[in-house]
Write a protein that holds these residues in place. Sequence first.
Motif, PDB file in Angstrom:
ATOM      1  N   TRP A  17       0.833  -1.161   0.000  1.00 55.71           N
ATOM      2  CA  TRP A  17       0.000   0.000   0.000  1.00 55.71           C
ATOM      3  C   TRP A  17       0.884   1.232   0.000  1.00 55.71           C
ATOM      4  O   TRP A  17       2.058   1.174   0.257  1.00 55.71           O
ATOM      5  CB  TRP A  17      -0.987  -0.012   1.148  1.00 55.71           C
ATOM      6  N   GLY A  18       0.294   2.348  -0.210  1.00 54.66           N
ATOM      7  CA  GLY A  18       1.038   3.596  -0.239  1.00 54.66           C
ATOM      8  C   GLY A  18       0.081   4.772  -0.227  1.00 54.66           C
ATOM      9  O   GLY A  18      -1.130   4.614  -0.157  1.00 54.66           O
ATOM     10  N   PHE A  19       0.636   5.946  -0.319  1.00 52.64           N
ATOM     11  CA  PHE A  19      -0.189   7.142  -0.408  1.00 52.64           C
ATOM     12  C   PHE A  19       0.586   8.196  -1.178  1.00 52.64           C
ATOM     13  O   PHE A  19       1.779   8.064  -1.418  1.00 52.64           O
ATOM     14  CB  PHE A  19      -0.603   7.642   0.985  1.00 52.64           C
ATOM     15  N   SER A  20      -0.116   9.216  -1.577  1.00 56.56           N
ATOM     16  CA  SER A  20       0.538  10.265  -2.348  1.00 56.56           C
ATOM     17  C   SER A  20       0.195  11.627  -1.761  1.00 56.56           C
ATOM     18  O   SER A  20      -0.865  11.821  -1.166  1.00 56.56           O
ATOM     19  CB  SER A  20       0.109  10.198  -3.820  1.00 56.56           C
ATOM     20  N   MET A  21       1.138  12.518  -1.922  1.00 56.55           N
ATOM     21  CA  MET A  21       0.946  13.901  -1.488  1.00 56.55           C
ATOM     22  C   MET A  21       0.991  14.757  -2.747  1.00 56.55           C
ATOM     23  O   MET A  21       2.063  15.133  -3.215  1.00 56.55           O
ATOM     24  CB  MET A  21       2.030  14.322  -0.497  1.00 56.55           C
ATOM     25  N   GLY A  22      -0.142  14.977  -3.309  1.00 59.56           N
ATOM     26  CA  GLY A  22      -0.207  15.693  -4.578  1.00 59.56           C
ATOM     27  C   GLY A  22       0.146  14.749  -5.716  1.00 59.56           C
ATOM     28  O   GLY A  22       0.098  13.521  -5.586  1.00 59.56           O
ATOM     29  N   THR A  23       0.510  15.286  -6.829  1.00 55.70           N
ATOM     30  CA  THR A  23       0.872  14.445  -7.976  1.00 55.70           C
ATOM     31  C   THR A  23       2.357  14.140  -8.016  1.00 55.70           C
ATOM     32  O   THR A  23       2.780  13.191  -8.657  1.00 55.70           O
ATOM     33  CB  THR A  23       0.472  15.154  -9.286  1.00 55.70           C
ATOM     34  N   VAL A  48       7.505   3.833   2.797  1.00 59.57           N
ATOM     35  CA  VAL A  48       6.840   3.987   4.092  1.00 59.57           C
ATOM     36  C   VAL A  48       7.565   3.135   5.135  1.00 59.57           C
ATOM     37  O   VAL A  48       7.807   3.582   6.256  1.00 59.57           O
ATOM     38  CB  VAL A  48       5.351   3.600   3.993  1.00 59.57           C
ATOM     39  N   PHE A  49       7.941   1.914   4.767  1.00 59.53           N
ATOM     40  CA  PHE A  49       8.671   1.033   5.675  1.00 59.53           C
ATOM     41  C   PHE A  49      10.000   1.657   6.090  1.00 59.53           C
ATOM     42  O   PHE A  49      10.356   1.654   7.279  1.00 59.53           O
ATOM     43  CB  PHE A  49       8.914  -0.330   5.020  1.00 59.53           C
ATOM     44  N   VAL A  50      10.758   2.199   5.165  1.00 56.97           N
ATOM     45  CA  VAL A  50      12.046   2.811   5.479  1.00 56.97           C
ATOM     46  C   VAL A  50      11.843   4.014   6.403  1.00 56.97           C
ATOM     47  O   VAL A  50      12.587   4.212   7.370  1.00 56.97           O
ATOM     48  CB  VAL A  50      12.796   3.225   4.185  1.00 56.97           C
ATOM     49  N   LEU A  51      10.820   4.803   6.157  1.00 58.53           N
ATOM     50  CA  LEU A  51      10.540   5.961   6.992  1.00 58.53           C
ATOM     51  C   LEU A  51      10.171   5.536   8.421  1.00 58.53           C
ATOM     52  O   LEU A  51      10.689   6.078   9.397  1.00 58.53           O
ATOM     53  CB  LEU A  51       9.406   6.788   6.378  1.00 58.53           C
ATOM     54  N   VAL A  52       9.309   4.544   8.544  1.00 52.82           N
ATOM     55  CA  VAL A  52       8.890   4.071   9.868  1.00 52.82           C
ATOM     56  C   VAL A  52      10.064   3.410  10.595  1.00 52.82           C
ATOM     57  O   VAL A  52      10.242   3.593  11.801  1.00 52.82           O
ATOM     58  CB  VAL A  52       7.695   3.100   9.743  1.00 52.82           C
ATOM     59  N   ALA A  53      10.905   2.663   9.875  1.00 57.67           N
ATOM     60  CA  ALA A  53      12.043   1.999  10.502  1.00 57.67           C
ATOM     61  C   ALA A  53      13.109   3.002  10.948  1.00 57.67           C
ATOM     62  O   ALA A  53      13.851   2.738  11.898  1.00 57.67           O
ATOM     63  CB  ALA A  53      12.652   0.989   9.530  1.00 57.67           C
ATOM     64  N   ALA A  54      13.192   4.147  10.315  1.00 57.35           N
ATOM     65  CA  ALA A  54      14.196   5.155  10.670  1.00 57.35           C
ATOM     66  C   ALA A  54      13.773   5.993  11.868  1.00 57.35           C
ATOM     67  O   ALA A  54      14.623   6.624  12.513  1.00 57.35           O
ATOM     68  CB  ALA A  54      14.465   6.056   9.477  1.00 57.35           C
ATOM     69  N   LEU A  55      12.487   6.020  12.203  1.00 55.67           N
ATOM     70  CA  LEU A  55      12.006   6.866  13.295  1.00 55.67           C
ATOM     71  C   LEU A  55      12.655   6.549  14.658  1.00 55.67           C
ATOM     72  O   LEU A  55      13.051   7.479  15.362  1.00 55.67           O
ATOM     73  CB  LEU A  55      10.492   6.811  13.383  1.00 55.67           C
TER      74      LEU A  55
END
Length: 114
Positions: free
Chosen positions: A1-7, A16-23
């Motif tokens: 899954w994923g999401f987008s911020m604008g186009t 998303v996994f890399v971002l959550v794992a880096a927190l």
Amino acid sequence: WGFSMGTELQFHSWRVFVLVAALPAIASLVGLTFMPESPRFLLEHAKHDEAWMILKQVHDTNWRAKGQPEKVFTVTHIKAPKTAEDEFIEIQSATGTPVQRWAVRSLTLCKLVC
């Protein structure tokens, strides 16, 4: 899954996994940056005034957390722990052979580590 911020910005599942794992690493880095040294470390490095101030800060924080009125920090003496320099035995260069000096130095370091 994923999401987008604008186009332009699309976050796929691996990002998303890399971002959550880096927190946790980022939070640890920020926390360790602002965390004071331990009083024992400061005492071992002959920084008695700094150790006393940190102990006073911990005392005051603990009393505030209990919800009780602060008591006066009454510590006047701090017993400093032994340092590595106190236990280090060195044979002078005029005493013994180089092998004896090496043996004593090695045994002393081994005692400090073990």
